[in-house]
Design an enzyme around this catalytic site. Structure first.
Site, PDB file in Angstrom:
ATOM      1  N   CYS A  34       0.835  -1.209   0.000  1.00  0.00           N
ATOM      2  CA  CYS A  34       0.000   0.000   0.000  1.00  0.00           C
ATOM      3  C   CYS A  34       0.871   1.260   0.000  1.00  0.00           C
ATOM      4  O   CYS A  34       1.541   1.551   0.989  1.00  0.00           O
ATOM      5  CB  CYS A  34      -0.908  -0.046   1.226  1.00  0.00           C
ATOM      6  SG  CYS A  34      -1.748   1.492   1.610  1.00  0.00           S
ATOM      7  N   CYS A  37       0.062   3.810   2.697  1.00  0.00           N
ATOM      8  CA  CYS A  37       0.493   3.288   4.006  1.00  0.00           C
ATOM      9  C   CYS A  37       1.972   3.576   4.219  1.00  0.00           C
ATOM     10  O   CYS A  37       2.383   3.979   5.311  1.00  0.00           O
ATOM     11  CB  CYS A  37       0.268   1.777   4.092  1.00  0.00           C
ATOM     12  SG  CYS A  37      -1.450   1.278   3.927  1.00  0.00           S
TER      13      CYS A  37
END
Length: 108
Positions: A34, A37
């Protein structure tokens, strides 16, 4: 995840570290793949260094802990869930400004 103040959560330690904890806990639901993230990760590290001793910062890898992600209805990541005395009380989906996380933690 360079900070030793960040606790990695899984099914084995979830109850002890979060549900049974008497205080404020910020939990970052994330994954290796991600991009947002990864962008948020340095901010999470900084926050873990700045919070008081009675507050915790934890991370849950959603790929390794799908049951926990489902339990907290994490549909997209990053999702940060704030707990107060073991109860989920607030959440942010997506990346926010650092002060939003800090202010939320300090208000718990």
């Amino acid at each position: 995840m360079s900070s030793e103040k960040i606790i990695n959560i899984n099914m084995e330690n979830f109850e002890t570290e979060i549900l049974s904890y008497n205080g404020a806990v910020m939990v970052d639901f994330w994954a290796e793949w991600c991009g947002p993230c990864k962008a948020l990760s340095p901010t999470i590290d900084e926050i873990s260094q700045e919070l008081g001793a009675d507050m915790k910062v934890c991370k849950i890898n959603v790929d390794d802990n799908q049951t926990l992600a489902q339990q907290f209805r994490v549909m997209s990541i990053p999702t940060v869930v704030f707990f107060k005395n073991g109860e989920a009380v607030n959440r942010f989906v997506g990346v926010r400004e650092k002060n939003e996380y800090l202010d939320t933690m300090k208000s718990l």
